[in-house]
Structure formats: structure tokens, C-alpha cells
Design an enzyme around this catalytic site. Sequence first.
Site, short mmCIF file in Angstrom:
data_model
loop_
_atom_site.label_atom_id
_atom_site.label_comp_id
_atom_site.label_asym_id
_atom_site.label_seq_id
_atom_site.Cartn_x
_atom_site.Cartn_y
_atom_site.Cartn_z
N ASP A 49 0.84 -1.12 0.12
CA ASP A 49 0.02 0.06 -0.05
C ASP A 49 0.98 1.25 -0.07
O ASP A 49 1.98 1.18 0.44
CB ASP A 49 -0.91 -0.02 1.22
CG ASP A 49 -0.30 0.14 2.47
OD1 ASP A 49 0.71 -0.81 2.63
OD2 ASP A 49 -0.66 0.89 3.45
N GLU A 70 -0.02 -0.78 5.96
CA GLU A 70 1.33 -0.06 6.64
C GLU A 70 1.06 1.37 6.78
O GLU A 70 1.36 2.10 7.69
CB GLU A 70 2.42 -0.63 6.11
CG GLU A 70 3.81 -0.24 7.14
CD GLU A 70 4.20 1.19 7.07
OE1 GLU A 70 5.07 1.63 8.02
OE2 GLU A 70 4.14 1.93 6.05
#
Length: 383
Positions: A74, A139
Site C-alpha cells: 500500500d 502499513e
Amino acid sequence: MTSDATTIAQHLVRCPSVTPKEGGALDYLQGILEELGFACQRLVFAEDGTPTIDNLYARFGTAEPNLCFAGHTDVVPVGNESAWTYPPFGGEIHDGKLYGRGTADMKGGIAAWVAAIQTLFANGWRPDGSLSLLITGDEEGPAINGTVKMLKHLYEQGERWDACITGEPTSSETLGDAIKIGRRGCLDGKITVRGTQGHTGYPALADNAAHRLIAMCDGLVKWHMDDGSEFFEPSNLAITSIDIGNTATNIIPGKATAAFNIRYCDLHSGPELVAKLRDILTAAAGGEAFYDLDTYVAGESFLTEPGQLSDLISDACQKIQGVRPEFSTSGGTSDSRFITNYCPVVDFGPINKTIHQVDEHLEVKDLEDLALIYGEIIRNFFG
């Protein structure tokens, strides 16, 4: 199947995986890893009030020891896309640089690790043990439905890890000049001060919440937390927002809020800091009855003492780059704060100068050299 770190990184960058979207990045990685013989699991976690997150765990082999690589596909939003010189999800190469959101943080690191495995396997090498990858899609977000839940679930299923490298961008000026052997703790706080609204001409009939808040913030700013420790910089507190919401100049505000963030070294723990915060704020406010304090500890500080794992990385950097990295704990947090509860972990990856910026990029040569360094680390880990 490609064995080129740059090509893999280009494919990953072209997946628009802005948190919490998977964007095809995990699908792409899973395809490569399964072709290499990894057993892959897609682990999807959800929690009320947070986005559902798709994660990937892949393992080659069943024997010990198990060397894990942790990372995230991500990425943060691109911001003003028109400000980018090249498309943020284009994965274009110009003047020897690969451009795109996530090139450095941290699709480049993932690509280099996978390419290193491909090269080793293509040359007939196999680990005397196991290789695993723990890849989250959370994250850059709340970090609730990603690594922390993956680790718990996998541990309960019998998975064990002997060491982990998180491929966060840790290098500063040149590739290999720094690794993170620990991270500072992170605490977020919000102060809500209660007063009594009134007319500025009649201050005795009111209680100015802004005045109390200013005194409280002054107490926080003047707080000397520590002078640091052997491997950690001094802790710091930053006030990040002050909001009174008063649109008139002749009204004494009855409510005022402030937000702050603390990055703390290994001399503190979250609960100890919260207790100290209450002491400072209560003294400045004139009593606990005047305010509320909400805190969230995003992660405690941790340290992986220099030793076998950090030496392994240092030796690989020395061989490929001719430099031995500095041991550092500076910067923000990473998912290593969760992994440290299961095995020794350090962060090591590309240069971090352009992370989260417009025109984020990596030097193609650095990306290819990182794959060589990772290859050395993997091979030498297993002797």
C-alpha cells in the site's frame, strides 16, 4: 517470468494500491512467488470502523530456520497529480531513475527481494530451511488489519520466524549507508479543555478554555523528556494542532482542543508517558476536572541489539557497495514494531529522500544493487 528488479518494481508501481486498496499488487506478487514454488495465503482482516485489508503470506520450505521479509504494497495518496513530472502510477524510467508512487516506500524493496530470490533459484540455489514473505496492505493506514493480525494468526497456526528484514527505505545519501536496528515509540494525544463561555468584557463571569490550553501546551513544550540513549536520539514532543473554533473576537471560548505527537526512545514506555503527561497537564490546567486527555500508543520503542542479523546486512553492503551501514533508530515507525515481538528484526532498504513526495523515485542502479545485496544476505543467512 522476469528476474529483473526494475521490471518487477515497474509492475508494482503501476498497481494503484493507495491504502486500503489492493490495486492488483498482491495478485501480481502472488503469481511470481507461486511460480517460484512458494505456498501463498491471502489473509483478509476486518474490524469495525476500519477498512478491510487484503494481505499476503508466502513461504518456501517447511524446515527451520525461517528467514522472513516483511513489507507493504500500500502507498500514500499522490496529492496533486498535476504537480508530478511523470504519471505517479506510470512506472516510467527517465535519466536512469524509476518514477512513481511507492518506488522507494516500499515497492522497490519488495521487487529487489523477489528478484534476488529469482536469481538464486535460477542458479540452482535453495535454502537449507525456509524463506517467507509477510506483505501487508495496511502499513500506511491504521495498521490494524495488516501485519499485527497476520502475525497473530500465523503464529496461532504454528508459523515461527528466526529473523526478519523489513524492506523499508532506510538509506540516506547512498544505498547501504544506514539500517534501522530499532524504532522510537509513537504516542498520539488530544487534549480537550472545558471552560465557561462568556463576554470578553465580563471575564469574571467566564472561564477561558483557551488560556488554560495555552498554559498546558506551554508545559508540554518545556518538558525535557531525556537526552537520548546509546542507540536512540532524544525523545521529542510536537504540538500538531490547536483548535478553538471561535469566529468572534468578543466571546471567551468555553472549549479548546490541541493535538500532539511524541516520538520516544527506549527510556520510556507508553503507560509511563501517559502518567507523566497527566501530571504536567493537571498542574498547568489547575486540576483534572478542567480537561480530558485521549492517547493512542501506535507502537512502543524497540531495539534489536547489534549482532548476527545486523552484521549479515553490513557484510553484504560492504561487499556490494563498499560501505558499512550506520546503525540508526531515527525516523518514523514501521511494522517492525509488531514483528519484534516474534523474532529479531531490522529495517533495511533503498534511499528514502523522496518518500511520500511528488516525483518519488529510485535510481535504477540502486534498485539492481539492492537486489544483489539482498541476494548476499539470503545466501549467507543459510551459511
